[in-house]
Motif scaffolding. Structure first.
Motif, PDB file in Angstrom:
ATOM      1  N   GLY A  22       0.790  -1.221   0.000  1.00  0.00           N
ATOM      2  CA  GLY A  22       0.000   0.000   0.000  1.00  0.00           C
ATOM      3  C   GLY A  22       0.826   1.276   0.000  1.00  0.00           C
ATOM      4  N   SER A  66      -2.507   4.569  -4.273  1.00  0.00           N
ATOM      5  CA  SER A  66      -3.918   4.886  -4.498  1.00  0.00           C
ATOM      6  C   SER A  66      -4.819   3.693  -4.145  1.00  0.00           C
ATOM      7  CB  SER A  66      -4.080   5.274  -5.971  1.00  0.00           C
ATOM      8  OG  SER A  66      -5.347   4.928  -6.429  1.00  0.00           O
ATOM      9  N   GLU A  67      -5.813   3.954  -3.345  1.00  0.00           N
ATOM     10  CA  GLU A  67      -6.734   2.887  -2.911  1.00  0.00           C
ATOM     11  C   GLU A  67      -7.431   2.246  -4.116  1.00  0.00           C
ATOM     12  OE1 GLU A  67      -9.873   4.395  -0.422  1.00  0.00           O
ATOM     13  OE2 GLU A  67     -10.084   2.483   0.627  1.00  0.00           O
ATOM     14  N   ILE A  70      -5.252  -0.124  -6.021  1.00  0.00           N
ATOM     15  CA  ILE A  70      -5.085  -1.384  -5.280  1.00  0.00           C
ATOM     16  C   ILE A  70      -6.322  -2.268  -5.484  1.00  0.00           C
ATOM     17  CG2 ILE A  70      -4.935  -2.367  -2.940  1.00  0.00           C
ATOM     18  CD1 ILE A  70      -3.162   0.123  -2.245  1.00  0.00           C
ATOM     19  N   VAL A  71      -7.488  -1.663  -5.406  1.00  0.00           N
ATOM     20  CA  VAL A  71      -8.733  -2.425  -5.629  1.00  0.00           C
ATOM     21  C   VAL A  71      -8.741  -2.992  -7.049  1.00  0.00           C
ATOM     22  CG1 VAL A  71     -11.250  -2.218  -5.839  1.00  0.00           C
ATOM     23  CG2 VAL A  71     -10.064  -1.170  -3.888  1.00  0.00           C
ATOM     24  N   PRO A  88      -1.601  -3.351   3.499  1.00  0.00           N
ATOM     25  CA  PRO A  88      -2.366  -2.197   3.016  1.00  0.00           C
ATOM     26  C   PRO A  88      -1.839  -0.871   3.554  1.00  0.00           C
ATOM     27  CG  PRO A  88      -3.793  -3.871   4.076  1.00  0.00           C
ATOM     28  CD  PRO A  88      -2.374  -4.164   4.451  1.00  0.00           C
ATOM     29  N   TYR A  91      -3.979   2.274   4.664  1.00  0.00           N
ATOM     30  CA  TYR A  91      -5.348   1.845   4.345  1.00  0.00           C
ATOM     31  C   TYR A  91      -5.813   0.692   5.237  1.00  0.00           C
ATOM     32  CZ  TYR A  91      -5.071   4.722   0.109  1.00  0.00           C
ATOM     33  OH  TYR A  91      -4.939   5.762  -0.778  1.00  0.00           O
ATOM     34  N   SER A  95      -9.737   1.254   5.242  1.00  0.00           N
ATOM     35  CA  SER A  95     -10.342   0.925   3.941  1.00  0.00           C
ATOM     36  C   SER A  95     -11.380  -0.198   3.985  1.00  0.00           C
ATOM     37  CB  SER A  95      -9.255   0.555   2.926  1.00  0.00           C
ATOM     38  OG  SER A  95      -9.871   0.242   1.685  1.00  0.00           O
ATOM     39  N   ILE A  98     -10.889  -2.064   0.351  1.00  0.00           N
ATOM     40  CA  ILE A  98      -9.895  -3.152   0.259  1.00  0.00           C
ATOM     41  C   ILE A  98     -10.448  -4.405   0.938  1.00  0.00           C
ATOM     42  CG2 ILE A  98      -7.583  -3.886   0.996  1.00  0.00           C
ATOM     43  CD1 ILE A  98      -6.629  -1.013   0.318  1.00  0.00           C
TER      44      ILE A  98
END
Ligand code: DQA
Length: 162
Positions: A22, A66-67, A70-71, A88, A91, A95, A98
């Motif tokens: 992350g 960036s979230e 990652i998703v 993560p 996050y 998050s 995630i």
């Protein structure tokens, strides 16, 4: 050939493990070395690939700050990996997205942290994924990832044989 798939010496496809790092982990080695150590992310990724070779699993690594990215990366691995390892980073503590994507892809997941978050500020004690992962490894610096890969390889090898 799928990005995660590699052929073993016998020509069979090796089980695949995706390792996700992350935000701010791209700065490892320079960032708060007294907390996170001096090993760079490049070195960690190389060590993971080397250990993966020894353990007979194909290791793919990915880092983003960036979230959403990652998703997206975890979604792209749906149906293609036998285990997921994720740190993560910040996050971890916030998050839901995630958490949801880990549940959505259904692959066994191991949570990793370099630092022992329980020795740190209370805000780091909560993880949005702690109750949905197979296990958590934290506090061993870069070694946390390698310990996680050993566990993931056992899971992945089991999964690929069943
Ligand atoms: C971390 C711990 C998190 O609290 C922090 O935000 C990180 C790294 C760790 O590996 O120790 O960025 O996940």
């Amino acid at each position: 050939m799928a990005r995660e798939a590699r052929l073993g010496e016998a020509g069979a496809t090796l089980p695949s493990v995706l390792v996700v790092h992350g935000p701010n982990l791209n700065l490892l080695g320079e960032r708060e070395p007294e907390v996170y150590g001096r090993t760079t992310l490049k070195d960690i990724d190389a060590a993971l690939r080397g250990l993966g070779h020894e353990l007979g699993v194909a290791v793919e690594t990915f880092q983003s700050n960036s979230e959403g990215a990652i998703v997206d990366r975890i979604q792209a691995a749906r149906g293609k990996i036998q285990a997921l390892i994720i740190n993560p980073a910040a996050y971890t503590h916030t998050s839901v997205a995630i958490r949801d994507v880990i549940l959505a892809i259904g692959a066994p997941c191991i949570e990793v942290h370099l630092s022992n978050v329980y020795k740190r500020e209370p805000m780091r004690h909560h993880s949005t994924i702690a109750d949905i992962v197979v296990g958590r490894i934290l506090g061993f610096g870069a070694e946390s990832y390698l310990l996680a890969l050993r566990a993931a390889a056992q899971i992945a090898n089991g999964a690929s044989r069943s």
